[in-house]
Design an enzyme around this catalytic site. Structure first.
Site, PDB file in Angstrom:
ATOM      1  N   SER A 148       0.641  -1.185   0.058  1.00  8.61           N
ATOM      2  CA  SER A 148       0.435  -0.156   0.073  1.00  8.61           C
ATOM      3  C   SER A 148       0.996   0.967   0.621  1.00  8.61           C
ATOM      4  O   SER A 148       1.570   1.364  -0.882  1.00  8.61           O
ATOM      5  CB  SER A 148      -1.231   0.079   1.374  1.00  8.61           C
ATOM      6  OG  SER A 148      -1.902   0.261   0.799  1.00  8.61           O
ATOM      7  N   ASP A 224      -9.825  -5.996  -2.726  1.00 10.28           N
ATOM      8  CA  ASP A 224      -9.882  -4.431  -2.047  1.00 10.28           C
ATOM      9  C   ASP A 224     -10.331  -3.043  -2.450  1.00 10.28           C
ATOM     10  O   ASP A 224     -10.596  -2.347  -3.141  1.00 10.28           O
ATOM     11  CB  ASP A 224      -8.436  -4.479  -2.247  1.00 10.28           C
ATOM     12  CG  ASP A 224      -7.388  -3.368  -2.169  1.00 10.28           C
ATOM     13  OD1 ASP A 224      -7.453  -2.716  -1.342  1.00 10.28           O
ATOM     14  OD2 ASP A 224      -6.469  -3.472  -1.992  1.00 10.28           O
ATOM     15  N   HIS A 257      -7.260  -6.011   1.335  1.00  6.99           N
ATOM     16  CA  HIS A 257      -5.878  -5.190   1.149  1.00  6.99           C
ATOM     17  C   HIS A 257      -5.638  -5.648   2.730  1.00  6.99           C
ATOM     18  O   HIS A 257      -4.191  -5.024   3.111  1.00  6.99           O
ATOM     19  CB  HIS A 257      -6.796  -3.789   1.724  1.00  6.99           C
ATOM     20  CG  HIS A 257      -5.269  -2.984   1.726  1.00  6.99           C
ATOM     21  ND1 HIS A 257      -5.324  -2.428   0.371  1.00  6.99           N
ATOM     22  CD2 HIS A 257      -4.755  -1.896   2.626  1.00  6.99           C
ATOM     23  CE1 HIS A 257      -3.979  -1.175  -0.306  1.00  6.99           C
ATOM     24  NE2 HIS A 257      -4.074  -1.146   1.460  1.00  6.99           N
TER      25      HIS A 257
END
Lengths: 293, 293
Positions: A148, A224, A257
């Site tokens: 991320s 996600d 995620h």
């Protein structure tokens, strides 16, 4: 450097350490896994940069990297995501996506953040020097990955220091911070309104401006929640296609995620790194029993 | 049963669920990993009982069991360690080793704990019925493992219900609670002063009293701070030797009591369970990509 904790794991040592950082002007905590190895050996180093809200602890506890690092003989380093402590400025509203836990791997130029938010220098200069001095690391064999915001860090650092890193990969990275809300807030807050200064902290812009690596590996969960608004792997795909960079972009349907996603594909990433770090695909069984401790 | 969360992981689903328990009179939370499998298949079930202070979350996040469970096709169930919530009695001083997070897998008979602390019934009757009803579980193929207080739970439940569990193993178990401080406090507090009632909740006493399983697997860290005072694997070794139980007791030098230790040896335990559950040693590569979600 002070030892916070050391635990035997997978025949190696999972350590957590603290040191006074000149870059950030704060104490910084990081974790290092040293796999089992022959006395005197120097081992390749994989850097893992974490995402928003994380410290070193998230991947250290949930990343499931140790079994593979032990098998392949990889040192695994996980820095924190921002300076912390008394006097360190935070987001004015305490939001999770700026300030503490959200350093975005840049050297801030804007007040009040410039005083401590020097994460680019910390991760690319100061901490590597410490790792080289304190651990059995072969600094001629390094690679970098992240998740991320840390995927953004891995991509931008890997593209900028392409001679240093033999492999660059990411889980659900922010590939074009200049074009998405998380990134616009962070780059604006740390670097100011002039978008020219943002380009060297934006993987897609770096590629557009000529930065090159041979190959990139990205895994992205199809479920996600941040995929379309913040992560935008399509922009990386287009940039790599235009630049002739060999991007492997795996869209993993159903995955989100979280570290449930990351841990699932950690082994594949580490084996990909291992190949590029000159390690045979199967380095063989490691001895979990005789611990380094 | 209410779904707290479900995440794709290793081609399967890591779920966390909540239900109103008749045994404890409280809501109870537990986690279940269901590995990838053919539609309509029924899969063997491994029970994992956690230690003092833990919930389902510790092993779920740090246990590193999913890769192996996915490969072998094992459902992995992790209950909580005590009732929780309003009106549930705790240790008078809030100590970590009694009350909340420390149910010791017994049905309490002493006030005020008897009202909710019915963890034996919960783990051996109520939760198995729920698992059988809600998940693709083959309840004819079950095994049980645990850590520390949960190792005590796995050993005592496995020895008592030997026909149900095809494999019983433990990480750093409390093997003889009647003889150590943690156990004496807990069994006295939950079951009262009459030590005769303690024997069926003490693995060594159960073996002395005639309980039998074919084999046991125990891993114990040599650097575990609780080894000599609370865990005492020597007592289990002596009891098994006298009873003719095939105990494999692995002392792992350097390893402590943490999940760094457990995760290191989780794979070996799950493969040992898998063999006894009728699964070939290498069930083959699993598909991480096509998720069940």
């Amino acid at each position: 450097m002070e030892t916070v904790s050391e635990n035997c794991a997978f025949g190696g040592v999972q350590g957590v350490y603290r040191h006074a950082s000149a870059s950030t002007g704060t104490n910084m905590v990081f974790s290092v896994f040293v796999p089992p190895h022959e006395a005197g050996a120097r081992l390749p180093v994989v850097w893992y940069l974490s995402g928003l809200t994380c410290t070193h602890a998230n991947v250290t506890e949930k990343g499931e990297f140790r079994a593979i690092c032990a098998e392949l003989g990889l040192i695994f380093v996980a820095p924190d995501t921002s300076p912390r402590g008394e006097g360190v400025a935070d987001d004015p509203e305490g939001a999770y996506d700026f300030g503490l836990g959200a350093g975005f791997y840049v050297d801030a130029t804007e007040a009040p953040f410039a005083a401590h938010y020097q994460m680019w220098s910390y991760v690319t200069e100061e901490l590597p020097a410490l790792i080289a001095a304190q651990f059995p690391a072969d600094m001629a064999r390094q690679s970098i990955m992240g998740h991320s915001m840390g995927g953004h860090g891995a991509l931008t650092i890997g593209l900028t220091l392409a001679d240093r890193f033999r492999a660059v990969s990411a889980f659900a990275p922010i590939v074009a911070p200049s074009q998405v809300p998380w990134g616009q807030k962070a780059l604006g807050g740390y670097l100011g309104a002039d978008r020219a200064a943002w380009r060297k902290h934006d993987a897609v812009a770096l590629i557009e401006d000529g930065a090159r690596v041979e190959a990139l590996l990205v895994d992205q969960g199809g479920a996600d929640a941040f995929l379309e608004k913040e992560l935008r792997p399509d922009l990386l795909r287009a940039a790599c296609a235009a630049a002739g960079i060999d991007l492997t972009l795996n869209l993993r349907e159903g995955y989100d995620h979280s570290y449930y996603f990351i841990s699932t594909f950690m082994e594949a990433h580490l084996r990909w790194h291992g190949e590029r770090l000159g390690i045979p695909p199967r380095a063989g069984e490691f001895n979990r029993v005789t611990c380094l401790c």
